[in-house]
Motif scaffolding. Structure first.
Motif, PDB file in Angstrom:
ATOM      1  N   LYS A   1      -2.225  -5.847  -6.654  1.00 22.18           N
ATOM      2  CA  LYS A   1      -2.934  -4.872  -5.814  1.00 22.18           C
ATOM      3  C   LYS A   1      -2.036  -3.712  -5.409  1.00 22.18           C
ATOM      4  O   LYS A   1      -2.510  -2.635  -5.109  1.00 22.18           O
ATOM      5  CB  LYS A   1      -3.467  -5.533  -4.537  1.00 22.18           C
ATOM      6  N   LYS A   2      -0.747  -3.932  -5.380  1.00 23.20           N
ATOM      7  CA  LYS A   2       0.198  -2.896  -4.967  1.00 23.20           C
ATOM      8  C   LYS A   2       0.117  -1.683  -5.876  1.00 23.20           C
ATOM      9  O   LYS A   2       0.443  -0.583  -5.483  1.00 23.20           O
ATOM     10  CB  LYS A   2       1.639  -3.428  -4.953  1.00 23.20           C
TER      11      LYS A   2
ATOM     12  N   CYS B   1      -3.611 -16.566  -8.064  1.00 25.61           N
ATOM     13  CA  CYS B   1      -3.784 -15.949  -6.740  1.00 25.61           C
ATOM     14  C   CYS B   1      -2.618 -15.037  -6.399  1.00 25.61           C
ATOM     15  O   CYS B   1      -2.813 -13.930  -5.871  1.00 25.61           O
ATOM     16  CB  CYS B   1      -3.942 -17.021  -5.667  1.00 25.61           C
ATOM     17  N   MET B   2      -1.415 -15.475  -6.705  1.00 22.21           N
ATOM     18  CA  MET B   2      -0.234 -14.667  -6.415  1.00 22.21           C
ATOM     19  C   MET B   2      -0.228 -13.393  -7.248  1.00 22.21           C
ATOM     20  O   MET B   2       0.057 -12.301  -6.728  1.00 22.21           O
ATOM     21  CB  MET B   2       1.037 -15.485  -6.664  1.00 22.21           C
TER      22      MET B   2
ATOM     23  N   GLU C   1      -1.743  -1.312 -13.054  1.00 23.21           N
ATOM     24  CA  GLU C   1      -1.929  -2.731 -12.737  1.00 23.21           C
ATOM     25  C   GLU C   1      -1.500  -3.597 -13.917  1.00 23.21           C
ATOM     26  O   GLU C   1      -0.918  -4.670 -13.732  1.00 23.21           O
ATOM     27  CB  GLU C   1      -3.389  -3.001 -12.382  1.00 23.21           C
TER      28      GLU C   1
ATOM     29  N   GLU D   1      -2.817 -11.846  -8.558  1.00 29.63           N
ATOM     30  CA  GLU D   1      -3.884 -10.970  -8.059  1.00 29.63           C
ATOM     31  C   GLU D   1      -3.419 -10.194  -6.836  1.00 29.63           C
ATOM     32  O   GLU D   1      -3.631  -8.985  -6.734  1.00 29.63           O
ATOM     33  CB  GLU D   1      -5.131 -11.784  -7.702  1.00 29.63           C
ATOM     34  N   GLU D   2      -2.787 -10.860  -5.895  1.00 34.81           N
ATOM     35  CA  GLU D   2      -2.343 -10.211  -4.666  1.00 34.81           C
ATOM     36  C   GLU D   2      -1.222  -9.206  -4.941  1.00 34.81           C
ATOM     37  O   GLU D   2      -1.242  -8.089  -4.415  1.00 34.81           O
ATOM     38  CB  GLU D   2      -1.880 -11.262  -3.659  1.00 34.81           C
ATOM     39  N   LEU D   3      -0.263  -9.586  -5.750  1.00 32.41           N
ATOM     40  CA  LEU D   3       0.867  -8.690  -6.029  1.00 32.41           C
ATOM     41  C   LEU D   3       0.466  -7.503  -6.898  1.00 32.41           C
ATOM     42  O   LEU D   3       1.038  -6.420  -6.759  1.00 32.41           O
ATOM     43  CB  LEU D   3       2.005  -9.473  -6.682  1.00 32.41           C
TER      44      LEU D   3
END
Length: 69
Positions: free
Chosen positions: A66-67, A59-60, A14, A62-64
């Motif tokens: 996660k991959k 936010c972006m 991460e 955090e979401e990306l």
């Protein structure tokens, strides 16, 4: 430099994903969203002590990131 898609196929940590996402020059982006969504995000950003732009970037990321999980 590899792209995001190339990066995530390598099963990175991460931290590696986050480092990749924050590098490079800043660019302007126009985003069309409903007023209510913008206003709610601006209020949430203010509650967190950050700008609207910083909140959207966070936010972006955090979401990306996660991959990599």
């Amino acid at each position: 430099m590899p792209g995001y898609k190339d990066l995530i196929t390598e099963n990175p940590s991460e931290t590696a994903i986050r480092s990749y996402l924050v590098q490079g020059d800043q660019v302007s982006v126009t985003l069309r969203i409903p007023n209510a969504l913008r206003d709610a995000a601006k209020e949430e950003a203010a509650l967190r002590g950050m700008s609207f732009s910083a909140f959207v970037r966070t936010c972006m990321i955090e979401e990306l990131a996660k991959k990599g999980r």
